[in-house]
Each structure stands twice: as structure tokens, then as C-alpha cells.
Design an enzyme around this catalytic site. Sequence first.
Site, PDB file in Angstrom:
ATOM      1  N   GLU A 147     -13.267 -19.217 -41.283  1.00  0.00           N
ATOM      2  CA  GLU A 147     -11.958 -18.598 -41.101  1.00  0.00           C
ATOM      3  C   GLU A 147     -11.012 -19.640 -40.497  1.00  0.00           C
ATOM      4  O   GLU A 147     -11.207 -20.076 -39.365  1.00  0.00           O
ATOM      5  CB  GLU A 147     -12.066 -17.383 -40.187  1.00  0.00           C
ATOM      6  CG  GLU A 147     -12.915 -16.273 -40.781  1.00  0.00           C
ATOM      7  CD  GLU A 147     -13.043 -15.084 -39.852  1.00  0.00           C
ATOM      8  OE1 GLU A 147     -12.366 -14.066 -40.091  1.00  0.00           O
ATOM      9  OE2 GLU A 147     -13.815 -15.179 -38.878  1.00  0.00           O
ATOM     10  N   VAL A 148     -10.017 -20.035 -41.267  1.00  0.00           N
ATOM     11  CA  VAL A 148      -9.028 -21.022 -40.825  1.00  0.00           C
ATOM     12  C   VAL A 148      -7.829 -20.251 -40.288  1.00  0.00           C
ATOM     13  O   VAL A 148      -7.127 -19.572 -41.039  1.00  0.00           O
ATOM     14  CB  VAL A 148      -8.620 -21.941 -41.989  1.00  0.00           C
ATOM     15  CG1 VAL A 148      -7.497 -22.884 -41.569  1.00  0.00           C
ATOM     16  CG2 VAL A 148      -9.831 -22.730 -42.478  1.00  0.00           C
TER      17      VAL A 148
END
Length: 317
Positions: free
Chosen positions: A153-154
Site C-alpha cells: 500500500e503506497v
Amino acid sequence: MSRTFRTAAVIGAGTIGLSWTALFAAHGLIVRVSDPREDLAEAVADALDRYGPHLAARGVDVTGLADRVRLARGVAEAVRGADVVQENGPERVAFKRELFATLAREAPGHALLLSSSSAIPSTAFAGELADADAARVLVGHPFNPPHLVPLVEVVPGERTGEDAVRAAVDFYTSVGRTPVVERKEIPGFVGNRLQNALSREAAHLVEQGVVTPGDLDKVVTNSLGLRWATVGPFLGAHLGGGPGGYRHLVEHIGASMRSLTDGPAPDADARERLIAAVEQAYGSAPYAELAETRDRRQLAVLDALSGTTGTTTKEEN
């Protein structure tokens, strides 16, 4: 222009950090690892021995894996010359705030400063940094263990630059991960919030005597887990609506499903926006084509599970 990543610093060599170390090194990066633990050398060597075969089984060339890993005598030494820094410290804002001040000071100005934070958005610990440093700080949250589970998850902070977001996506893609950019900071991000919601309801059902823990796990692994592993909740629901898609599903059983949960039902405009978003994501593909892909993937998962039924290794416990 895309960046070139040659050297990575892994700060914190717990379970997540050691897994990152093996993954980065397997993909050809020089990795410098920093952690105050007294058994760092043994922990790194053990992780490479255990995780190398996992990566090889996924088609990654692990030749010379250990030769690309260096043990640093501290954070400053680890980040010197690094193109990317992956922090894996305790989930405490004050700790991360102090650590990222050090990272910003000691790492090269071009280095991405990434955090494996599980719940704390980067804005909470980058607030006191100069704008140029805050622009390269963001969350890269994996699921354990990151050398096997593809998702990262960026999550950019309020002052993260778009070039840093693109670079983070490029970096995680280059090491075989599946980055998903989340455009709004929220504690726990997306994956952990979904996991927490399901875990909370699972505990409630067991506490109420509805089902045993073992049978609840059977429910998930023989239905939802199988489905979501191949298509996810929204595509699964879209296909559940048949040729009419997600709109048909919502219009016919949406009300009865909403009655199972607390809280007010979404208004008509919110419901229509959600339907439109799902249709934009999946509505252009033929139903038969999507369903065939789902069924083929589910059969592959079932085949894999049938080959391991009843064989539990020590590592899986």
C-alpha cells in the site's frame, strides 16, 4: 525519467525487515541492514537461508543472495549512498518522528524514505521535516511476509511529492510487488481496515456461540477466501449480479444485505456513485469473459489447496 535503484537500506530487522532484505537482495540490490539487536548477523543469515528457496520457487534468481547484503553499524552507515530506505521500526509516532529526522539528515537527497507503518500515516511523523524532505516520505505498507505477499500500500502524506509516489510505485514493481496507491490517509490504510472488520465480526460470531473458530475458518476458506483470492470483493459482487452486474445485485439484494449491519443506509446519490465506480472498473468487460477468468483461477486455488490438505509444516503454524 524513471529512477535507477541500486542500493537499499533496511532499517529495523524484525520479521518484516528481514523479509524485505531477502526480497531486495534477490532482485539485485545491495542491501544495508541496521538494527540494534545483538543477533543481527545470525538473524539475517537465517532469513536468507529460509526465504531464498521461497523466492527461487517464484522464479527469482537467488544466486549470490547473501553477497549483496551488508550489516551496518548504525542508521547513518546503512543509509549512506542509498537510493531507497525502507523503515520497519516500532508503531510509535514519536519514535518514527525522530528516526525520520535522522533519515532525512543522513540519507542522500534523492533517496526515497519509505515506512512499513501498519497504521500510522506518514503525515503524523513527517510534520517537522523541511518541505524537501517531507516530499520524499511516504508509507509503503506490506503484508507479512512481503517477500511472498505481493501487495504494497503506497500512501503519500500531505506533503509527499508526486514524483516520489511514482518512484515508489516503480521501485516496488521492480522487486515484483503489486503497489496500490491510496490517495487519502486514514489510520490502518485499506488492507488492515478490511482485515480488522472481518476479524471483529468473526470474533463476535464465535463469542455469540454461532460457530466454532474452526468452522468459521472453514466458512472463509471454502467461500469468501476462495472468491476474494481470485477476484476481490467488488469484482466478486459484480459477477454475483450476473449479466446485470453490480447494479443488479445492489437493486435486488442490497437492502437485505444492509439490514445485517449497523449504521444508516447510504443515500441514493452515494449508492449511485458507488455503482458507477464499479461499472467504470469492470462494466466494459463481457460477463462471460470475467466469469471464465474467475472460475479458472478458483479451480487453480482449489487444486493447490487439495495438494496440501492435511500437511501442516512447522513454519505454517
